[in-house]
Write a protein that holds these residues in place. Sequence first.
Motif, PDB file in Angstrom:
ATOM      1  N   VAL A   1      -5.474  -2.609  -1.192  1.00  0.00           N
ATOM      2  CA  VAL A   1      -4.692  -3.824  -1.476  1.00  0.00           C
ATOM      3  C   VAL A   1      -5.555  -5.054  -1.223  1.00  0.00           C
ATOM      4  O   VAL A   1      -5.567  -5.986  -2.032  1.00  0.00           O
ATOM      5  CB  VAL A   1      -3.393  -3.870  -0.638  1.00  0.00           C
ATOM      6  N   ARG A   2      -6.303  -5.060  -0.129  1.00  0.00           N
ATOM      7  CA  ARG A   2      -7.193  -6.197   0.150  1.00  0.00           C
ATOM      8  C   ARG A   2      -8.250  -6.335  -0.945  1.00  0.00           C
ATOM      9  O   ARG A   2      -8.623  -7.448  -1.322  1.00  0.00           O
ATOM     10  CB  ARG A   2      -7.831  -6.043   1.528  1.00  0.00           C
TER      11      ARG A   2
ATOM     12  N   LYS B   1      -6.304  -3.162 -14.136  1.00  0.00           N
ATOM     13  CA  LYS B   1      -5.704  -2.413 -15.225  1.00  0.00           C
ATOM     14  C   LYS B   1      -4.298  -2.939 -15.495  1.00  0.00           C
ATOM     15  O   LYS B   1      -3.548  -3.260 -14.568  1.00  0.00           O
ATOM     16  CB  LYS B   1      -5.617  -0.938 -14.860  1.00  0.00           C
ATOM     17  N   VAL B   2      -3.954  -3.019 -16.748  1.00  0.00           N
ATOM     18  CA  VAL B   2      -2.631  -3.505 -17.137  1.00  0.00           C
ATOM     19  C   VAL B   2      -1.540  -2.630 -16.517  1.00  0.00           C
ATOM     20  O   VAL B   2      -0.532  -3.145 -16.029  1.00  0.00           O
ATOM     21  CB  VAL B   2      -2.493  -3.569 -18.672  1.00  0.00           C
ATOM     22  N   SER B   3      -1.760  -1.332 -16.493  1.00  0.00           N
ATOM     23  CA  SER B   3      -0.747  -0.437 -15.928  1.00  0.00           C
ATOM     24  C   SER B   3      -0.482  -0.757 -14.463  1.00  0.00           C
ATOM     25  O   SER B   3       0.653  -0.706 -13.994  1.00  0.00           O
ATOM     26  CB  SER B   3      -1.167   1.025 -16.080  1.00  0.00           C
ATOM     27  N   ARG B   4      -1.525  -1.116 -13.713  1.00  0.00           N
ATOM     28  CA  ARG B   4      -1.357  -1.488 -12.303  1.00  0.00           C
ATOM     29  C   ARG B   4      -0.583  -2.795 -12.182  1.00  0.00           C
ATOM     30  O   ARG B   4       0.278  -2.948 -11.328  1.00  0.00           O
ATOM     31  CB  ARG B   4      -2.717  -1.593 -11.620  1.00  0.00           C
TER      32      ARG B   4
ATOM     33  N   LEU C   1       2.847  -3.316 -10.176  1.00  0.00           N
ATOM     34  CA  LEU C   1       2.980  -4.271  -9.077  1.00  0.00           C
ATOM     35  C   LEU C   1       4.073  -5.298  -9.343  1.00  0.00           C
ATOM     36  O   LEU C   1       4.848  -5.628  -8.446  1.00  0.00           O
ATOM     37  CB  LEU C   1       1.646  -4.981  -8.826  1.00  0.00           C
ATOM     38  N   SER C   2       4.136  -5.803 -10.565  1.00  0.00           N
ATOM     39  CA  SER C   2       5.167  -6.802 -10.861  1.00  0.00           C
ATOM     40  C   SER C   2       6.557  -6.196 -10.720  1.00  0.00           C
ATOM     41  O   SER C   2       7.474  -6.843 -10.202  1.00  0.00           O
ATOM     42  CB  SER C   2       4.968  -7.420 -12.244  1.00  0.00           C
ATOM     43  N   ALA C   3       6.720  -4.955 -11.134  1.00  0.00           N
ATOM     44  CA  ALA C   3       8.022  -4.291 -10.991  1.00  0.00           C
ATOM     45  C   ALA C   3       8.356  -4.075  -9.520  1.00  0.00           C
ATOM     46  O   ALA C   3       9.490  -4.315  -9.088  1.00  0.00           O
ATOM     47  CB  ALA C   3       8.017  -2.961 -11.737  1.00  0.00           C
TER      48      ALA C   3
ATOM     49  N   ALA D   1       0.833  -1.201   0.000  1.00  0.00           N
ATOM     50  CA  ALA D   1       0.000   0.000   0.000  1.00  0.00           C
ATOM     51  C   ALA D   1       0.871   1.256   0.000  1.00  0.00           C
ATOM     52  O   ALA D   1       0.608   2.199  -0.757  1.00  0.00           O
ATOM     53  CB  ALA D   1      -0.933  -0.004   1.211  1.00  0.00           C
ATOM     54  N   ASN D   2       1.899   1.268   0.823  1.00  0.00           N
ATOM     55  CA  ASN D   2       2.801   2.428   0.872  1.00  0.00           C
ATOM     56  C   ASN D   2       3.511   2.628  -0.460  1.00  0.00           C
ATOM     57  O   ASN D   2       3.636   3.761  -0.933  1.00  0.00           O
ATOM     58  CB  ASN D   2       3.827   2.279   1.988  1.00  0.00           C
ATOM     59  N   TRP D   3       3.989   1.559  -1.054  1.00  0.00           N
ATOM     60  CA  TRP D   3       4.710   1.647  -2.322  1.00  0.00           C
ATOM     61  C   TRP D   3       3.838   2.203  -3.438  1.00  0.00           C
ATOM     62  O   TRP D   3       4.313   2.887  -4.326  1.00  0.00           O
ATOM     63  CB  TRP D   3       5.241   0.289  -2.740  1.00  0.00           C
ATOM     64  N   THR D   4       2.550   1.817  -3.425  1.00  0.00           N
ATOM     65  CA  THR D   4       1.650   2.199  -4.515  1.00  0.00           C
ATOM     66  C   THR D   4       0.773   3.397  -4.161  1.00  0.00           C
ATOM     67  O   THR D   4      -0.091   3.775  -4.953  1.00  0.00           O
ATOM     68  CB  THR D   4       0.751   1.009  -4.921  1.00  0.00           C
TER      69      THR D   4
END
Length: 71
Positions: free
Chosen positions: A38-39, A48-51, A55-57, A28-31
């Motif tokens: 997040v839950r 969304k693909v951008s999300r 997240l993967s990065a 949550a802090n990172w994003t």
Amino acid sequence: MNLDCYYNVGKAIRRAQATADVSNEQLANWTHVSPATVRKWHRSEDAKVSRLVQLSAMLNMPIDDFLKLGR
């Protein structure tokens, strides 16, 4: 040839977090979202693909490996 692919994004996020040992609060802090968001992601089947790329990065894995966690 069947080109249908199904990935459960919530499952992928949960598994990637576990692999990276990242808590909901950290993610949550990172994003810049709340832990409640997040839950919510954990319960979703799509996003969304951008999300997903973000997240993967942040969880330090290639997007295709991240998505495979949701199979």
